[in-house]
Design a protein around this motif. Structure first.
Motif, short mmCIF file in Angstrom:
data_model
loop_
_atom_site.label_atom_id
_atom_site.label_comp_id
_atom_site.label_asym_id
_atom_site.label_seq_id
_atom_site.Cartn_x
_atom_site.Cartn_y
_atom_site.Cartn_z
N UNK A 171 0.83 -1.20 0.00
CA UNK A 171 0.00 0.00 0.00
C UNK A 171 0.87 1.26 0.00
N UNK A 172 1.88 1.28 0.85
CA UNK A 172 2.77 2.44 0.93
C UNK A 172 3.55 2.62 -0.36
N UNK A 173 4.07 1.53 -0.89
CA UNK A 173 4.88 1.64 -2.10
C UNK A 173 4.04 2.03 -3.31
N UNK A 174 2.74 1.75 -3.27
CA UNK A 174 1.86 2.17 -4.35
C UNK A 174 1.82 3.69 -4.49
N UNK A 175 1.80 4.39 -3.35
CA UNK A 175 1.81 5.85 -3.39
C UNK A 175 3.15 6.39 -3.92
N UNK A 176 4.23 5.67 -3.65
CA UNK A 176 5.53 6.07 -4.19
C UNK A 176 5.51 5.93 -5.71
N UNK A 177 4.92 4.84 -6.22
CA UNK A 177 4.79 4.66 -7.67
C UNK A 177 4.03 5.82 -8.30
N UNK A 178 2.90 6.18 -7.69
CA UNK A 178 2.07 7.26 -8.25
C UNK A 178 2.85 8.57 -8.26
N UNK A 179 3.60 8.83 -7.20
CA UNK A 179 4.40 10.06 -7.13
C UNK A 179 5.48 10.08 -8.21
N UNK A 180 6.14 8.96 -8.41
CA UNK A 180 7.19 8.88 -9.44
C UNK A 180 6.61 9.06 -10.84
N UNK A 181 5.43 8.50 -11.07
CA UNK A 181 4.78 8.67 -12.37
C UNK A 181 4.34 10.11 -12.57
N UNK A 182 3.88 10.74 -11.49
CA UNK A 182 3.50 12.17 -11.55
C UNK A 182 4.71 13.03 -11.93
N UNK A 183 5.88 12.69 -11.39
CA UNK A 183 7.10 13.45 -11.71
C UNK A 183 7.46 13.31 -13.19
N UNK A 184 7.05 12.22 -13.81
CA UNK A 184 7.33 12.01 -15.23
C UNK A 184 6.39 12.81 -16.13
N UNK A 185 5.40 13.47 -15.53
CA UNK A 185 4.49 14.30 -16.31
C UNK A 185 3.29 13.57 -16.87
N UNK A 186 3.01 12.37 -16.39
CA UNK A 186 1.86 11.63 -16.90
C UNK A 186 0.57 12.18 -16.29
N UNK A 187 -0.49 12.24 -17.10
CA UNK A 187 -1.81 12.65 -16.63
C UNK A 187 -2.86 11.74 -17.23
N UNK A 188 -4.04 11.75 -16.63
CA UNK A 188 -5.12 10.88 -17.10
C UNK A 188 -5.58 11.25 -18.50
N UNK A 189 -5.28 12.47 -18.96
CA UNK A 189 -5.66 12.87 -20.31
C UNK A 189 -4.90 12.07 -21.37
#
Length: 297
Positions: free
Chosen positions: A12-30
């Motif tokens: 569960x904790x590492x899932x939030x780290x994944x989301x944060x790292x993907x956010x840093x890459x500039x990915x969005x739901x669009x």
């Protein structure tokens, strides 16, 4: 001391780290090319596999867990024939290659497990459940890549994590792990630092695995990851100068045979393409014309 059985909470904790790292890459739901519902089944088996795998280490030592997980390639190959949108079949030599690889790795890990056994029925059940989910996981990922080639590895990892995180809450509440892990990690906050660094490392691994699945398929990727485990074990023996027995050597030989058999080119017979009906008719008329022009004597 923090218990190693908090597999659901650590995932569960590492899932939030994944989301944060993907956010840093500039990915969005669009940028998504698939609907959210595409990732529901995938998210369930992904989180289940990670949670059970991490939790099983509280009941099995690493070589014992590795022995079970190394067999993943076989159920992945079998399950590939039943996944909708995939229905993949493999030639006989690939099954033989997988069996050699699996048996070799099991022999290698058992040689170590004999000196430090740590088996438990609960751990066996947990890692077996993770193995079943792994057989679906790679094939579901390959099916999504196959049905929509525009799917990116980042989208698949992001969506499966976002959809999967809420699915981890029920098992944490039912087992009481959520509050136990929270209190334990609060007393040892360094654990979160370890989880973040581990998540950063496994994030790179997850993206790499998804790239391999998109390019070569689930079964080939499972064989590559299995061979990687063998290399990891071998390096541990070389670095820490552990003694290698005959059983270790037999396991390494079978692993090498399996990898070699996988790398051999397929001997496919040349396909004869039938001529179109119009060309066949022209050839037939030409033969008749040549027979008419041929002298009788």
């Amino acid at each position: 001391m923090v218990s190693a059985s908090y597999g659901w909470y650590f995932t569960f904790v590492q899932g939030f780290v994944y989301i944060f790292l993907i956010y840093l890459q500039g990915f969005s739901t669009k940028q998504m090319v698939n609907p959210w519902k595409t990732y529901v089944k995938l998210s369930a088996v992904l989180m289940g596999s990670h949670g059970l795998t991490k939790g099983s280490l509280a009941f099995l030592n690493y070589p014992a867990q590795l022995m079970f997980k190394s067999t993943k390639v076989l159920p992945v190959m079998i399950m590939g024939a039943f996944i909708p949108g995939l229905r993949r079949k493999y030639p006989p030599h690939e099954y033989i290659s997988a069996v050699l690889l699996v048996v070799g790795l099991i022999l290698f890990t058992l040689a170590d497990a004999q000196t430090s056994p740590n088996f438990s029925m609960i751990g066996v059940l947990m890692v077996s459940g993770a193995l079943i989910m792994d057989s679906f996981l790679g094939n579901l990922q390959e099916a999504i890549f196959t049905m929509n080639p525009e799917t990116t590895q980042t989208e698949m990892l992001f969506c499966s994590t976002v959809v999967g995180l809420p699915l981890l809450i029920p098992p944490m509440l039912l087992t009481g792990e959520l509050f136990k892990a929270w209190n334990s990690c609060s007393q040892h906050p360094y654990v979160y630092g370890v989880l973040v660094f581990e998540a950063m490392a496994t994030f790179i691994g997850q993206v790499s695995v998804l790239s391999l699945i998109a390019l070569f398929g689930a079964a080939t990727t499972a064989m590559i990851t299995t061979a990687r485990k063998a290399v990891t074990l071998l390096l541990s023996y070389m670095i820490f100068t552990k003694p290698l027995t005959e059983q270790h050597g037999t396991g390494l030989l079978l692993i090498g045979m399996g990898i070699t058999l996988k790398l051999l080119p397929e001997n496919k017979p040349p396909q004869r393409h039938p001529k179109p009906e119009r060309i066949q008719m022209q050839d037939h008329l030409k033969e008749e014309d040549d027979e008419e022009k041929r002298p009788l004597v």
